[in-house]
Scaffold this active site. Structure first.
Site, PDB file in Angstrom:
ATOM      1  N   HIS A  92       0.840  -1.197   0.000  1.00 60.24           N
ATOM      2  CA  HIS A  92       0.000   0.000   0.000  1.00 60.24           C
ATOM      3  C   HIS A  92       0.876   1.248   0.000  1.00 60.24           C
ATOM      4  O   HIS A  92       1.768   1.390   0.831  1.00 60.24           O
ATOM      5  CB  HIS A  92      -0.916  -0.024   1.225  1.00 60.24           C
ATOM      6  CG  HIS A  92      -1.776   1.181   1.341  1.00 60.24           C
ATOM      7  ND1 HIS A  92      -2.040   1.763   2.545  1.00 60.24           N
ATOM      8  CD2 HIS A  92      -2.416   1.915   0.412  1.00 60.24           C
ATOM      9  CE1 HIS A  92      -2.825   2.816   2.348  1.00 60.24           C
ATOM     10  NE2 HIS A  92      -3.062   2.924   1.066  1.00 60.24           N
ATOM     11  N   TYR A 117      10.933  12.794 -12.926  1.00 63.56           N
ATOM     12  CA  TYR A 117      12.164  11.993 -12.970  1.00 63.56           C
ATOM     13  C   TYR A 117      12.640  11.663 -11.550  1.00 63.56           C
ATOM     14  O   TYR A 117      12.983  10.517 -11.253  1.00 63.56           O
ATOM     15  CB  TYR A 117      13.270  12.745 -13.710  1.00 63.56           C
ATOM     16  CG  TYR A 117      13.216  12.650 -15.212  1.00 63.56           C
ATOM     17  CD1 TYR A 117      14.249  12.072 -15.929  1.00 63.56           C
ATOM     18  CD2 TYR A 117      12.133  13.144 -15.931  1.00 63.56           C
ATOM     19  CE1 TYR A 117      14.210  11.989 -17.317  1.00 63.56           C
ATOM     20  CE2 TYR A 117      12.081  13.063 -17.307  1.00 63.56           C
ATOM     21  CZ  TYR A 117      13.122  12.489 -17.994  1.00 63.56           C
ATOM     22  OH  TYR A 117      13.069  12.403 -19.364  1.00 63.56           O
ATOM     23  N   TYR A 134       5.144  12.314 -23.788  1.00 66.62           N
ATOM     24  CA  TYR A 134       4.425  12.503 -22.533  1.00 66.62           C
ATOM     25  C   TYR A 134       3.542  11.298 -22.187  1.00 66.62           C
ATOM     26  O   TYR A 134       2.553  11.433 -21.483  1.00 66.62           O
ATOM     27  CB  TYR A 134       3.635  13.818 -22.523  1.00 66.62           C
ATOM     28  CG  TYR A 134       4.569  15.003 -22.596  1.00 66.62           C
ATOM     29  CD1 TYR A 134       5.241  15.435 -21.459  1.00 66.62           C
ATOM     30  CD2 TYR A 134       4.817  15.648 -23.797  1.00 66.62           C
ATOM     31  CE1 TYR A 134       6.123  16.500 -21.517  1.00 66.62           C
ATOM     32  CE2 TYR A 134       5.700  16.713 -23.869  1.00 66.62           C
ATOM     33  CZ  TYR A 134       6.359  17.129 -22.727  1.00 66.62           C
ATOM     34  OH  TYR A 134       7.237  18.174 -22.789  1.00 66.62           O
ATOM     35  N   ASP A 151      -4.757   4.109  -4.760  1.00 68.00           N
ATOM     36  CA  ASP A 151      -4.792   4.450  -3.334  1.00 68.00           C
ATOM     37  C   ASP A 151      -5.849   5.506  -3.044  1.00 68.00           C
ATOM     38  O   ASP A 151      -5.660   6.690  -3.329  1.00 68.00           O
ATOM     39  CB  ASP A 151      -3.409   4.936  -2.908  1.00 68.00           C
ATOM     40  CG  ASP A 151      -3.278   5.113  -1.407  1.00 68.00           C
ATOM     41  OD1 ASP A 151      -4.295   5.042  -0.693  1.00 68.00           O
ATOM     42  OD2 ASP A 151      -2.148   5.299  -0.938  1.00 68.00           O
ATOM     43  N   MET A 164       3.075  13.217 -16.342  1.00 62.97           N
ATOM     44  CA  MET A 164       4.142  14.178 -16.577  1.00 62.97           C
ATOM     45  C   MET A 164       3.558  15.372 -17.331  1.00 62.97           C
ATOM     46  O   MET A 164       2.909  15.210 -18.371  1.00 62.97           O
ATOM     47  CB  MET A 164       5.273  13.563 -17.414  1.00 62.97           C
ATOM     48  CG  MET A 164       6.429  14.530 -17.652  1.00 62.97           C
ATOM     49  SD  MET A 164       7.659  13.921 -18.830  1.00 62.97           S
ATOM     50  CE  MET A 164       8.458  12.659 -17.860  1.00 62.97           C
ATOM     51  N   ASP A 213       6.992   5.998 -21.535  1.00 65.21           N
ATOM     52  CA  ASP A 213       7.087   5.840 -22.980  1.00 65.21           C
ATOM     53  C   ASP A 213       8.498   5.411 -23.401  1.00 65.21           C
ATOM     54  O   ASP A 213       9.404   5.292 -22.566  1.00 65.21           O
ATOM     55  CB  ASP A 213       6.647   7.123 -23.700  1.00 65.21           C
ATOM     56  CG  ASP A 213       7.493   8.341 -23.385  1.00 65.21           C
ATOM     57  OD1 ASP A 213       8.717   8.205 -23.156  1.00 65.21           O
ATOM     58  OD2 ASP A 213       6.941   9.460 -23.376  1.00 65.21           O
TER      59      ASP A 213
END
Length: 145
Positions: free
Chosen positions: A22, A114, A132, A64, A74, A30
């Protein structure tokens, strides 16, 4: 062979999803993303696009519900409010698996994405060609019925 699993539910992906706890995060990226150099655990699914992998993960893993943003995308550099088609497709899959409007892909700046991916439980490298095509999913819990 196992029943009711797709070709994308490879042993590596199944192990990563089952081993996560959890709050752990999995990053789906990509083909341009430097996954091999950033991953603690790397799952390679180069023959699939991002929406296929999002679907495969969300078939097995809940998001979650305790987190403010359990799904992140992103942001486009220079135009962070822009939501590319690839990310809209991922949102549609989140809505399909988790309920429409329950979770919205939050945005995260490219360099912050990143940095966060370095801390993730695993990174899944896809063959997605569109820019993206990078999202983060935070694992939730399955409550007793």
């Amino acid at each position: 062979m196992l029943k009711n699993l797709s070709r994308l539910h490879t042993p590596d992906l199944l192990h990563a999803l089952a081993s996560m706890g959890h709050g752990d995060e999995i990053v789906l990226v990509d083909a341009n993303y430097p996954a091999a150099s950033l991953a603690q655990r790397l799952v390679c699914l180069y023959g699939a696009n991002l929406p296929e992998i999002v679907d495969a993960c969300l078939q097995l893993m809940p998001l979650d519900g305790f987190a403010d943003q359990p799904a992140l995308r992103m942001e486009v550099v220079g135009t962070p409010a822009q939501i590319p088609d690839i990310q809209q497709e991922c949102q549609a899959l989140i809505d399909l698996h988790e309920g429409t409007g329950r979770f919205t892909l939050g945005g995260i700046e490219r360099q912050a994405f990143y940095s966060r991916s370095r801390e993730a439980y695993a990174i899944v490298a896809t063959g997605e060609q569109r820019p993206y095509g990078c999202i983060i999913l935070k694992k939730g819990v399955i409550l007793p019925s």
